[in-house]
Design an enzyme around this catalytic site. Sequence first.
Site, PDB file in Angstrom:
ATOM      1  CB  CYS A 338      -0.978  -0.030   1.174  1.00  0.00           C
ATOM      2  SG  CYS A 338      -2.384   1.085   0.942  1.00  0.00           S
ATOM      3  CG  HIS A 440      -3.893  -3.363   3.558  1.00  0.00           C
ATOM      4  ND1 HIS A 440      -2.680  -3.052   4.139  1.00  0.00           N
ATOM      5  CD2 HIS A 440      -4.385  -2.197   3.060  1.00  0.00           C
ATOM      6  CE1 HIS A 440      -2.455  -1.754   4.009  1.00  0.00           C
ATOM      7  NE2 HIS A 440      -3.471  -1.219   3.352  1.00  0.00           N
TER       8      HIS A 440
END
Length: 501
Positions: A338, A440
């Site tokens: 991310c 994630h």
Amino acid sequence: MTEFQHPHTLMVQGTTSDAGKSILVTAIARILARHGISVAPFKSQNMALNSAVSVEGGEIGRAQAVQAEACYLQPSVLMNPILLKPNSELGAQVILNGKAIGNMKAQQYHQMKPTLLAEVLAAHNTLSENYSAVIVEGAGSPAEVNLRERDIANMGFAEAADCPVIIVSDIDRGGVFAHLYGTFVLLSETEQARVKGFVINRFRGDVTLLDSGLTWLEEKTGVPVLAVVPYINQLHIEAEDSLTQSQTLQSAQNSDAINIGVIQYPRASNHTDFDVLRLHPQVDCRFYRDAQSFTGADVLILPGSKNVRGDLAWLLDNGWRETILRHLRYGGKLIGICGGFQMLGQVIHDPDAIESEAGSTEALNLIAMTTTLTQNKQLRNVTGQSFLGRQSTVNGYEIHAGISDGVALEKPLFTLTDGQSSFTDGVISDDKQILGSYLHGLFDKKDFLDDVLQWAGLNKTQEFDYATFRDQEINRLADVVEQVLPLQTLTDLLSLPARES
């Protein structure tokens, strides 16, 4: 006439942060659910950097996603209508009903609370109409006198929703009777009247040693101690925010373990991405803040961040660029997740001041990619397949405000679907030393984790099913709590019909 407007809602408040509110809500939720009582978790206002994507495609606190799992439910935005994600020392991004509505300083948010209370009550009322019981988690302590006005997270919510309350305190910290008594006397008379019991958490030793203290506390307050929960060794329940002490310890002790280092910058987010690594029997996972303390690893990970350019500046100011480059020169592997993925590229643009001040920051320049932060966040749960190793299956969730472009993306790490469309994600570098992804939870799926460990140098992986382990830990927690806080006590607190144990 019932004593409370919402007698089937029970709120768990704590004397301090980390007193055991999240854990106790998780335990109560699983106890009720496995006895066939439909139950949902709720937290009006959560401040955390660990978050999850709900079934509606909104963003909520990670703790409420874990509590939903304890209830055998999919997480919903109704379970956490307000999430605050700190992005500076004085402010946070405010997420309402799963969607970001902007960055606010503390005073600005404080003035907005009366308006937000209506949203909070609406979400709670919907849950209470659809479930037999709702277990509510407070935030911090109800005795913070400077935060009492306009409170929507503790007694302010309990008064507005009109529900009973229990208060938990952690005896492992010391001073448990002072914490419980002091908290109680700082409440107003109407707030004290809704406190139906105390719970003492994490007790080690012979519980009869507490008898005189328990008697004293009940005589002083008129409130019984409902349960003394014993200390549970090596319990793993995903943390609400930041790193717990146990998460800083190495997980594997054998000499053949893969060594993984995670850089811990100030606004690092979604630490739960690494729980499976910390727990895996063949992984030694350590967290590093100081570049000078990093002595080498097979894999170095740049985690997510709530303030990517700010954390990138910290990374550069603290000598991590040189450390990362040396790690790669020595043949080490690197993963960016991310915000950490965005840092791997050439430049990060934030023209609209999405996370901090408007501007652009030169990144690590390890892959040919640029990122522009945008107002609209990408929020979705996904499944797919990797292009690493055996092309194994993967699942996870995306929570990010950036759009990335560049030739590096022509060699993606994953092909994914959100159930409506298919797309690629991430990067595998030409030399296969660097992986990057917006995903994630990417390590939670055993097949892909095995591929990553083999990519890192492990010859043969042992069986470790993280999803099964996580559910077993919730049951272990519920087993211990039910011994001291039995179903009958819970149904009485919730004004529910008695059920067979």
